[in-house]
Design a protein around this motif. Sequence first.
Motif, PDB file in Angstrom:
ATOM      1  N   HIS A 161       0.832  -1.196   0.000  1.00 29.10           N
ATOM      2  CA  HIS A 161       0.000   0.000   0.000  1.00 29.10           C
ATOM      3  C   HIS A 161       0.873   1.256   0.000  1.00 29.10           C
ATOM      4  CE1 HIS A 161      -3.503   2.445   1.047  1.00 29.10           C
ATOM      5  NE2 HIS A 161      -2.747   3.041   1.935  1.00 29.10           N
TER       6      HIS A 161
ATOM      7  N   PHE B 272      -2.630  15.772  18.975  1.00 25.57           N
ATOM      8  CA  PHE B 272      -1.555  16.747  18.751  1.00 25.57           C
ATOM      9  C   PHE B 272      -2.089  17.999  18.065  1.00 25.57           C
ATOM     10  CE2 PHE B 272       0.481  12.566  18.614  1.00 25.57           C
ATOM     11  CZ  PHE B 272       1.501  12.726  19.530  1.00 25.57           C
TER      12      PHE B 272
ATOM     13  N   ASP C  11      -4.748   8.326   3.727  1.00 25.68           N
ATOM     14  CA  ASP C  11      -5.582   7.230   4.192  1.00 25.68           C
ATOM     15  C   ASP C  11      -6.977   7.767   4.512  1.00 25.68           C
ATOM     16  OD1 ASP C  11      -3.575   5.443   3.905  1.00 25.68           O
ATOM     17  OD2 ASP C  11      -3.006   5.390   6.024  1.00 25.68           O
TER      18      ASP C  11
ATOM     19  N   ARG D 138       7.343  11.668   9.707  1.00 24.45           N
ATOM     20  CA  ARG D 138       6.288  11.966  10.679  1.00 24.45           C
ATOM     21  C   ARG D 138       5.383  10.760  10.891  1.00 24.45           C
ATOM     22  NH1 ARG D 138       3.421  17.615  10.218  1.00 24.45           N
ATOM     23  NH2 ARG D 138       5.113  18.966  10.892  1.00 24.45           N
ATOM     24  N   GLU D 139       5.110  10.102   9.787  1.00 22.04           N
ATOM     25  CA  GLU D 139       4.255   8.920   9.873  1.00 22.04           C
ATOM     26  C   GLU D 139       4.916   7.847  10.737  1.00 22.04           C
ATOM     27  OE1 GLU D 139       2.975   7.676   5.988  1.00 22.04           O
ATOM     28  OE2 GLU D 139       2.518   5.701   6.811  1.00 22.04           O
TER      29      GLU D 139
ATOM     30  N   LEU E 253       8.286  13.014  14.894  1.00 26.26           N
ATOM     31  CA  LEU E 253       7.041  13.776  14.819  1.00 26.26           C
ATOM     32  C   LEU E 253       7.316  15.261  14.558  1.00 26.26           C
ATOM     33  CD1 LEU E 253       4.755  12.330  17.627  1.00 26.26           C
ATOM     34  CD2 LEU E 253       4.262  12.414  15.197  1.00 26.26           C
TER      35      LEU E 253
ATOM     36  N   GLN F 263      -0.701  19.520  15.601  1.00 27.13           N
ATOM     37  CA  GLN F 263      -0.564  19.369  14.141  1.00 27.13           C
ATOM     38  C   GLN F 263      -1.322  18.155  13.610  1.00 27.13           C
ATOM     39  OE1 GLN F 263       1.794  19.355  16.446  1.00 27.13           O
ATOM     40  NE2 GLN F 263       3.660  20.412  15.830  1.00 27.13           N
TER      41      GLN F 263
ATOM     42  N   LEU G 217       4.546   8.885  14.243  1.00 26.86           N
ATOM     43  CA  LEU G 217       3.206   8.606  14.746  1.00 26.86           C
ATOM     44  C   LEU G 217       3.056   7.117  15.071  1.00 26.86           C
ATOM     45  CD1 LEU G 217       0.333   9.669  15.288  1.00 26.86           C
ATOM     46  CD2 LEU G 217      -0.216   9.063  12.927  1.00 26.86           C
TER      47      LEU G 217
ATOM     48  N   ARG H 272      -9.349   8.756  17.243  1.00 28.66           N
ATOM     49  CA  ARG H 272      -8.188   7.860  17.236  1.00 28.66           C
ATOM     50  C   ARG H 272      -7.638   7.678  18.658  1.00 28.66           C
ATOM     51  NH1 ARG H 272      -3.371   9.996  13.824  1.00 28.66           N
ATOM     52  NH2 ARG H 272      -3.037  11.220  15.715  1.00 28.66           N
TER      53      ARG H 272
ATOM     54  N   PHE I 234      -1.237  15.182  13.002  1.00 31.03           N
ATOM     55  CA  PHE I 234      -0.486  13.968  12.647  1.00 31.03           C
ATOM     56  C   PHE I 234      -1.399  12.841  12.205  1.00 31.03           C
ATOM     57  CE2 PHE I 234       2.747  15.705  15.763  1.00 31.03           C
ATOM     58  CZ  PHE I 234       3.531  16.251  14.765  1.00 31.03           C
ATOM     59  N   MET I 235      -1.888  13.003  10.985  1.00 33.79           N
ATOM     60  CA  MET I 235      -2.690  11.928  10.402  1.00 33.79           C
ATOM     61  C   MET I 235      -1.985  11.484   9.131  1.00 33.79           C
ATOM     62  SD  MET I 235      -6.252  13.902  10.570  1.00 33.79           S
ATOM     63  CE  MET I 235      -7.312  12.500  10.519  1.00 33.79           C
ATOM     64  N   ASN I 236      -2.362  10.331   8.642  1.00 36.51           N
ATOM     65  CA  ASN I 236      -1.857   9.911   7.349  1.00 36.51           C
ATOM     66  C   ASN I 236      -2.817  10.456   6.299  1.00 36.51           C
ATOM     67  OD1 ASN I 236       0.266   8.584   8.576  1.00 36.51           O
ATOM     68  ND2 ASN I 236      -0.936   6.713   8.823  1.00 36.51           N
TER      69      ASN I 236
END
Lengths: 435, 265
Positions: free
Chosen positions: A12, B94, B103, A329-330, A432, B96, A333, B159, B98-100
Amino acid sequence: MGLFEIIKTANHNLFRNKVRTFLTILAIFVGSFTIVLNVAINAGVNSFIDEQTASLGGEDYIMIMAEGSVSTLSTMMGAGNSEPQEYDPNQTMTAFTNEQLEKLKNIDGIDGDTIYAVKQAPVEYITSDKTDKKYTISVGAMPPGDFSIASTAGGLPDNDSDEAQIMLEPGYAEALGFGSDENAIGKTVTLTVLDNVTKQPTSFKAKVVGVQAKGVVAVNGSVISRKLEDDMVEAIYATMLKTQSRDQLFKPYAVQARFDTDKYTEQEIKDHLQENGFYGVTVSDMMGTIRTFFDVIMIVFTIFGGIALLAASIGIVNTLLMSVEERTREIGLDKALGMSSGKIFLEFAVEAIALGFWGSALGVAVAMIIGNIVNVAVHAPGGFLEAFPTFNLFEFTPSNVVPIILVVMFIALLAGTAPAWKAAHKNPIDALRYE
Amino acid sequence: MEMNKVIEVKNLVKVYGKRSAAFKALKNIDLDIYEGESVAIIGKSGSGKSTLMHLLALLDKPTSGTIKIEGVDSTKLRARKLNRLRNRSFGFVFQQFFMNPNDTVLENVMLPLKIAGTKRKARRELAKSALKTVGLEERIKFKANDLSGGQKQRVCIARALVNNPSIIFADEPTGNLDSATGDKVIKLLFNANKKGTTLIIVTHDEDLAKLCSRQVRVMDGKIVEDTGAKELKKATRAAAKAAKATKSTKDTKSSTKTAKKGAKA
């Protein structure tokens, strides 16, 4: 997070940055493609050479002469590797004596039961009822043992049969008016021999059972059944046999035999023979430098493939390093939410392996398509291998294709290790905060 | 009602850099946080409040001192257990987000469960119900990138809630939002707090801090004010008075001392 999940996630992730992934896969593709073609051509050439070896008698075939006949016969037999031989008045064709033949049977490594004399049965001409023309031809029977001669139609004569049979050389089927090689099978040809002394012709009918394919090494003419050979020899020596004994006349100058390839090397067998005053010529002597020539070409191809693959590996490192940077960053996380370093390492390693897999699978697929098209094209009228119908330039088998995919995947894994390590050991907070 | 310590910090020090370049971001911090509290860690930028939160959330390692989470000393935990502890017990929000971004909303919310190894079906159900809590059940198939800032933060709260954590850490949760959407986000956080989740908010916003049951002010790496400590002082005083009647004075003295020490630090 199980392995399946990681593989899915990795794939993916790869398709998230399609352009970069595509370019890397393209680089791996070029490398694998080159290597696959190289391996396939290697396999094709090798199986062609093996076929030639088999046509000449097989790996365990040896032609044996009395020491005195060496230069004469080896020049006769040698293909490609004959050097100028200095004249030696003592070196003439000397026939085997009965004692020598007995001695030969007991030489270590030589299978005594397979010894079969090379007979002299010169055919004046061959013709058929489909044509008025007559053609010269040289014929001979094959010694005992497992034989195969590459053919375009039919196969070898049956030596145990009383029927007169012949396997024609390439080109004869057409010349004799049968149209095609397939059409010639089952038809009758006429072979005419002359008496040694009176020149009185005798004709023999023979059934065509096969037609040879063209090879790079000349097989000793058309192959006839032993019974036919014996009959022709009788006819040729008919007048001489009235005054001389059969023993005297038919003493062989050379014999064919099989040797034990499991226990001895060719050289050892030759040494055994030499100790006893004989001289042996094997198929590899007859093949001469042809094999070496092909081997050198293959080494060159392999080097090119290797360089292409090395370039592709650097591409993998580059792609994954960029991917690590981009997804810092990912990664942060993931780590903050409790993903272990090991899993992150694994994810990137799997991404590398996936790149290797897709690149090499694509390379294999395209190489197979192109290879098979080329195989057909070179045998088409006007193609450069038109004359060698059994020579498949590219040969693809699971055993030569699957290891390439696996090796490329492994190289990809090695290339992906450094970026994966970098990703796995990022501090979640630093990752992060990464801008 | 007996109060359980969910976080127990002793003598916490964090130094960045080495030798001459060393910077002491946290100086011998002592802090206890109790179950169900809503704590605001307030301070200006550079005060050390973020560092403190990162250490409390086990995102970073202290230079010295101990952090006990639900009675377990985190500094003695191995990486695997530490990861599991963060994954199961903590929720993060957070500034910012911080997500993908590429997705879907659902995938983003499912991430902690995916990491935990929850089965696919259960994962979806839990994520859906968490999204319902924040009022975004209609948006599950949206790409995270296509949401507004407020919606993004609500997804982040979903989340943070999805693994039913005992503590939620929120780092400037309204920092990137306008006041209307910020209020919505704050409401959601305090709803979770009402249901028993401990809430730790790092902020420089005094109004937001006032909504919390306890304010901890950080300046130059030290706690300069802790309303909880005052409360505690009061509580201990009350307890001491009550105890005076029945028990000897020795115990009371020592307990008052500890409380004083806590307030000082």
